[in-house]
Design an enzyme around this catalytic site. Structure first.
Site, PDB file in Angstrom:
ATOM      1  N   ARG A 135      16.702 -17.157  37.948  1.00 32.22           N
ATOM      2  CA  ARG A 135      16.508 -18.117  39.037  1.00 32.22           C
ATOM      3  C   ARG A 135      17.194 -17.591  40.294  1.00 32.22           C
ATOM      4  O   ARG A 135      18.261 -16.963  40.195  1.00 32.22           O
ATOM      5  CB  ARG A 135      17.121 -19.485  38.683  1.00 32.22           C
ATOM      6  CG  ARG A 135      16.380 -20.248  37.594  1.00 32.22           C
ATOM      7  CD  ARG A 135      14.988 -20.656  38.033  1.00 32.22           C
ATOM      8  NE  ARG A 135      14.218 -21.380  37.028  1.00 32.22           N
ATOM      9  CZ  ARG A 135      13.398 -20.813  36.139  1.00 32.22           C
ATOM     10  NH1 ARG A 135      13.257 -19.487  36.089  1.00 32.22           N
ATOM     11  NH2 ARG A 135      12.701 -21.553  35.305  1.00 32.22           N
ATOM     12  N   ASP A 156       2.091 -18.060  33.056  1.00 31.55           N
ATOM     13  CA  ASP A 156       1.919 -19.210  32.164  1.00 31.55           C
ATOM     14  C   ASP A 156       0.881 -20.166  32.736  1.00 31.55           C
ATOM     15  O   ASP A 156       1.183 -21.315  33.068  1.00 31.55           O
ATOM     16  CB  ASP A 156       3.271 -19.901  31.951  1.00 31.55           C
ATOM     17  CG  ASP A 156       4.245 -19.011  31.186  1.00 31.55           C
ATOM     18  OD1 ASP A 156       3.799 -18.291  30.267  1.00 31.55           O
ATOM     19  OD2 ASP A 156       5.445 -19.014  31.506  1.00 31.55           O
ATOM     20  N   THR A 195      15.756 -18.720  22.209  1.00 34.95           N
ATOM     21  CA  THR A 195      16.776 -19.516  22.923  1.00 34.95           C
ATOM     22  C   THR A 195      16.644 -21.002  22.592  1.00 34.95           C
ATOM     23  O   THR A 195      17.565 -21.769  22.836  1.00 34.95           O
ATOM     24  CB  THR A 195      16.664 -19.310  24.440  1.00 34.95           C
ATOM     25  OG1 THR A 195      15.296 -19.287  24.800  1.00 34.95           O
ATOM     26  CG2 THR A 195      17.316 -18.023  24.878  1.00 34.95           C
ATOM     27  N   LYS A 249       3.256 -10.876  32.416  1.00 36.77           N
ATOM     28  CA  LYS A 249       3.396 -11.286  31.018  1.00 36.77           C
ATOM     29  C   LYS A 249       2.314 -12.308  30.702  1.00 36.77           C
ATOM     30  O   LYS A 249       2.173 -13.317  31.378  1.00 36.77           O
ATOM     31  CB  LYS A 249       4.768 -11.908  30.761  1.00 36.77           C
ATOM     32  CG  LYS A 249       4.948 -12.376  29.309  1.00 36.77           C
ATOM     33  CD  LYS A 249       6.373 -12.785  29.017  1.00 36.77           C
ATOM     34  CE  LYS A 249       6.669 -14.232  29.287  1.00 36.77           C
ATOM     35  NZ  LYS A 249       6.017 -15.183  28.354  1.00 36.77           N
ATOM     36  N   ASN A 296       2.010  -5.026   6.477  1.00 38.85           N
ATOM     37  CA  ASN A 296       0.640  -4.504   6.528  1.00 38.85           C
ATOM     38  C   ASN A 296      -0.206  -5.253   7.564  1.00 38.85           C
ATOM     39  O   ASN A 296      -0.972  -4.644   8.319  1.00 38.85           O
ATOM     40  CB  ASN A 296       0.010  -4.617   5.128  1.00 38.85           C
ATOM     41  CG  ASN A 296      -1.337  -3.947   5.061  1.00 38.85           C
ATOM     42  OD1 ASN A 296      -1.485  -2.809   5.490  1.00 38.85           O
ATOM     43  ND2 ASN A 296      -2.321  -4.659   4.553  1.00 38.85           N
ATOM     44  N   ASP A 307       4.776 -11.329  10.466  1.00 37.44           N
ATOM     45  CA  ASP A 307       3.952 -11.478   9.259  1.00 37.44           C
ATOM     46  C   ASP A 307       4.340 -10.345   8.314  1.00 37.44           C
ATOM     47  O   ASP A 307       5.309  -9.619   8.565  1.00 37.44           O
ATOM     48  CB  ASP A 307       2.451 -11.421   9.639  1.00 37.44           C
ATOM     49  CG  ASP A 307       1.575 -12.226   8.686  1.00 37.44           C
ATOM     50  OD1 ASP A 307       1.789 -12.124   7.457  1.00 37.44           O
ATOM     51  OD2 ASP A 307       0.684 -12.945   9.150  1.00 37.44           O
ATOM     52  N   ILE A 308       3.608 -10.172   7.230  1.00 39.96           N
ATOM     53  CA  ILE A 308       3.947  -9.076   6.327  1.00 39.96           C
ATOM     54  C   ILE A 308       3.636  -7.754   7.038  1.00 39.96           C
ATOM     55  O   ILE A 308       2.769  -7.690   7.923  1.00 39.96           O
ATOM     56  CB  ILE A 308       3.206  -9.182   4.969  1.00 39.96           C
ATOM     57  CG1 ILE A 308       1.698  -9.121   5.161  1.00 39.96           C
ATOM     58  CG2 ILE A 308       3.621 -10.435   4.223  1.00 39.96           C
ATOM     59  CD1 ILE A 308       0.932  -8.984   3.845  1.00 39.96           C
ATOM     60  N   GLY A 313       8.984 -16.606  35.875  1.00 41.52           N
ATOM     61  CA  GLY A 313       7.802 -17.468  35.909  1.00 41.52           C
ATOM     62  C   GLY A 313       7.815 -18.366  37.125  1.00 41.52           C
ATOM     63  O   GLY A 313       7.452 -17.967  38.227  1.00 41.52           O
ATOM     64  N   ARG A 314       8.265 -19.611  36.923  1.00 35.39           N
ATOM     65  CA  ARG A 314       8.149 -20.638  37.960  1.00 35.39           C
ATOM     66  C   ARG A 314       8.761 -20.307  39.311  1.00 35.39           C
ATOM     67  O   ARG A 314       8.203 -20.729  40.338  1.00 35.39           O
ATOM     68  CB  ARG A 314       8.666 -21.976  37.406  1.00 35.39           C
ATOM     69  CG  ARG A 314       7.679 -22.574  36.408  1.00 35.39           C
ATOM     70  CD  ARG A 314       8.322 -23.582  35.500  1.00 35.39           C
ATOM     71  NE  ARG A 314       9.244 -22.950  34.561  1.00 35.39           N
ATOM     72  CZ  ARG A 314       9.940 -23.611  33.645  1.00 35.39           C
ATOM     73  NH1 ARG A 314       9.840 -24.912  33.553  1.00 35.39           N
ATOM     74  NH2 ARG A 314      10.739 -22.960  32.821  1.00 35.39           N
ATOM     75  N   ASP A 320       2.776 -11.082  25.181  1.00 33.99           N
ATOM     76  CA  ASP A 320       3.901 -11.756  24.511  1.00 33.99           C
ATOM     77  C   ASP A 320       3.384 -12.638  23.380  1.00 33.99           C
ATOM     78  O   ASP A 320       3.292 -13.850  23.512  1.00 33.99           O
ATOM     79  CB  ASP A 320       4.636 -12.589  25.591  1.00 33.99           C
ATOM     80  CG  ASP A 320       5.816 -13.376  25.053  1.00 33.99           C
ATOM     81  OD1 ASP A 320       6.308 -13.043  23.963  1.00 33.99           O
ATOM     82  OD2 ASP A 320       6.242 -14.321  25.737  1.00 33.99           O
ATOM     83  N   LEU A 321       3.024 -12.012  22.246  1.00 31.76           N
ATOM     84  CA  LEU A 321       2.457 -12.764  21.119  1.00 31.76           C
ATOM     85  C   LEU A 321       3.443 -12.912  19.959  1.00 31.76           C
ATOM     86  O   LEU A 321       3.145 -13.606  18.990  1.00 31.76           O
ATOM     87  CB  LEU A 321       1.161 -12.088  20.631  1.00 31.76           C
ATOM     88  CG  LEU A 321       0.040 -11.988  21.662  1.00 31.76           C
ATOM     89  CD1 LEU A 321      -1.201 -11.351  21.045  1.00 31.76           C
ATOM     90  CD2 LEU A 321      -0.308 -13.349  22.258  1.00 31.76           C
ATOM     91  N   LYS A 322       4.564 -12.243  20.024  1.00 33.35           N
ATOM     92  CA  LYS A 322       5.669 -12.410  19.049  1.00 33.35           C
ATOM     93  C   LYS A 322       5.169 -12.377  17.602  1.00 33.35           C
ATOM     94  O   LYS A 322       5.303 -13.357  16.851  1.00 33.35           O
ATOM     95  CB  LYS A 322       6.411 -13.729  19.288  1.00 33.35           C
ATOM     96  CG  LYS A 322       7.018 -13.873  20.682  1.00 33.35           C
ATOM     97  CD  LYS A 322       7.855 -15.137  20.771  1.00 33.35           C
ATOM     98  CE  LYS A 322       8.506 -15.346  22.112  1.00 33.35           C
ATOM     99  NZ  LYS A 322       7.583 -15.648  23.204  1.00 33.35           N
TER     100      LYS A 322
HETATM  101  O1  C5P Z   1       9.190 -20.219  34.454  1.00 33.31           O
HETATM  102  P1  C5P Z   1      10.274 -19.393  33.823  1.00 33.31           P
HETATM  103  O2  C5P Z   1      10.876 -18.352  34.773  1.00 33.31           O
HETATM  104  O3  C5P Z   1      11.333 -20.232  33.141  1.00 33.31           O
HETATM  105  O4  C5P Z   1       9.509 -18.558  32.687  1.00 33.31           O
HETATM  106  C1  C5P Z   1      10.167 -17.705  31.788  1.00 33.31           C
HETATM  107  C2  C5P Z   1       9.184 -17.114  30.827  1.00 33.31           C
HETATM  108  O5  C5P Z   1       9.891 -16.402  29.830  1.00 33.31           O
HETATM  109  C3  C5P Z   1       8.314 -18.140  30.095  1.00 33.31           C
HETATM  110  O6  C5P Z   1       7.050 -17.527  29.813  1.00 33.31           O
HETATM  111  C4  C5P Z   1       9.095 -18.373  28.817  1.00 33.31           C
HETATM  112  O7  C5P Z   1       8.261 -18.807  27.762  1.00 33.31           O
HETATM  113  C5  C5P Z   1       9.651 -16.973  28.547  1.00 33.31           C
HETATM  114  N1  C5P Z   1      10.852 -16.940  27.700  1.00 33.31           N
HETATM  115  C6  C5P Z   1      12.011 -17.618  28.023  1.00 33.31           C
HETATM  116  N2  C5P Z   1      13.107 -17.536  27.200  1.00 33.31           N
HETATM  117  C7  C5P Z   1      13.043 -16.815  26.075  1.00 33.31           C
HETATM  118  C8  C5P Z   1      11.898 -16.116  25.740  1.00 33.31           C
HETATM  119  C9  C5P Z   1      10.803 -16.209  26.588  1.00 33.31           C
HETATM  120  O8  C5P Z   1      12.082 -18.255  29.057  1.00 33.31           O
HETATM  121  N3  C5P Z   1      14.114 -16.717  25.322  1.00 33.31           N
END
Ligand code: C5P
Length: 231
Positions: free
Chosen positions: A180, A9, A118, A31, A66, A63-64, A209-210, A58-60
């Site tokens: 975490r 990110d 979430t 990702k 087609n 759309d329709i 991520g973090r 991760d572009l989720k």
């Molecule tokens: O920094 P952290 O570990 O919280 O990052 C989690 C990653 O997963 C981020 O890119 C966040 O947008 C993504 N994500 C999430 N929960 C979801 C879907 C995606 O934390 N339900």
């Protein structure tokens, strides 16, 4: 198959590549999300692939059918390893996504569905979206729809990985953020668990991520995740 995916990110190509330069001995699965992709474009994907990493783009898409089919064909040509769609787009849209992704030789990236975000509360779901069900029931129904459409799995909380597997089969993949270390900050995540516990519950991929990107020693933090989750 079990693997750790680092959520990159970062706002720019420079910041992303500077982060990746820290990894000398391993090529983590990464990702790439909307911010980086929309800002840096397909070139960032090509550069990261050239460096030898796997990519979850991760572009989720939602759309329709087609439009999703044609967009997925473009993403498939980028040679990414995993992409996703919103299950809310319906089974027909998910089938179209899979068709678009499948290359002439039959190969394709893994295709994953997002169930309920979430960030969506049950109250918002009921009052704004008029969905008269519990969040848990919606997640399971969306996961079953994804399985019926032939998708490979869903993104879900690590705490839900077990019930998703019970509903959709043990080979249906669970990709789980909200990870975490026991001794690290939760940040804005609420329903979290450790890499080791995610493994016990049955996650196939953890998205971290973090705890890695904001760590003083990202390589050590990544290795700790791999040791706890994969080894
Ligand atoms: O920094 P952290 O570990 O919280 O990052 C989690 C990653 O997963 C981020 O890119 C966040 O947008 C993504 N994500 C999430 N929960 C979801 C879907 C995606 O934390 N339900």
């Amino acid at each position: 198959m079990r693997d750790v995916i680092i959520a990159c990110d970062f706002p720019s190509t420079e910041a992303t590549l500077a982060f990746l330069d820290k990894f000398k001995d391993e090529k983590p699965f990464l990702k790439i999300g909307m911010e980086l992709f929309y800002g840096a474009g397909p070139d960032i994907v090509k550069e990261i692939k050239r460096r030898g990493h796997k990519i979850f783009l991760d572009l989720k898409l939602h759309d329709i059918p087609n439009t999703v089919r044609k967009a997925m064909k473009v993403l498939s040509a980028l040679d990414v390893d995993m992409v996703n769609v919103h299950a809310a787009g319906t089974i027909e849209m998910m089938r179209a996504a899979k068709e678009g992704l499948t290359r002439e030789d039959g190969s394709r990236p893994l295709l994953i569905a997002v169930t309920q975000l979430t960030s969506t509360s049950e109250e918002a779901m009921r009052k704004q979206l008029l969905i008269d069900a519990t969040i848990g029931d919606t997640i399971i129904q969306y996961a079953k729809n994804a399985a019926e459409a032939g998708l490979d799995g869903v993104v879900c909380s690590p705490l839900e990985a077990g019930i998703v597997k019970d509903a959709c089969g043990k080979d249906f993949l669970t990709i789980t953020p909200g990870i975490r270390f026991a001794d690290s900050a939760a940040d804005d995540q609420v329903r979290i668990t450790t890499p080791a516990r995610a493994r016990e519950i049955g996650s196939d991929f953890i998205v971290v991520g973090r705890p890695i990107t904001a760590s003083e020693d990202p390589v050590a933090a990544y290795r700790r995740c791999v040791k706890d989750f994969c080894d």
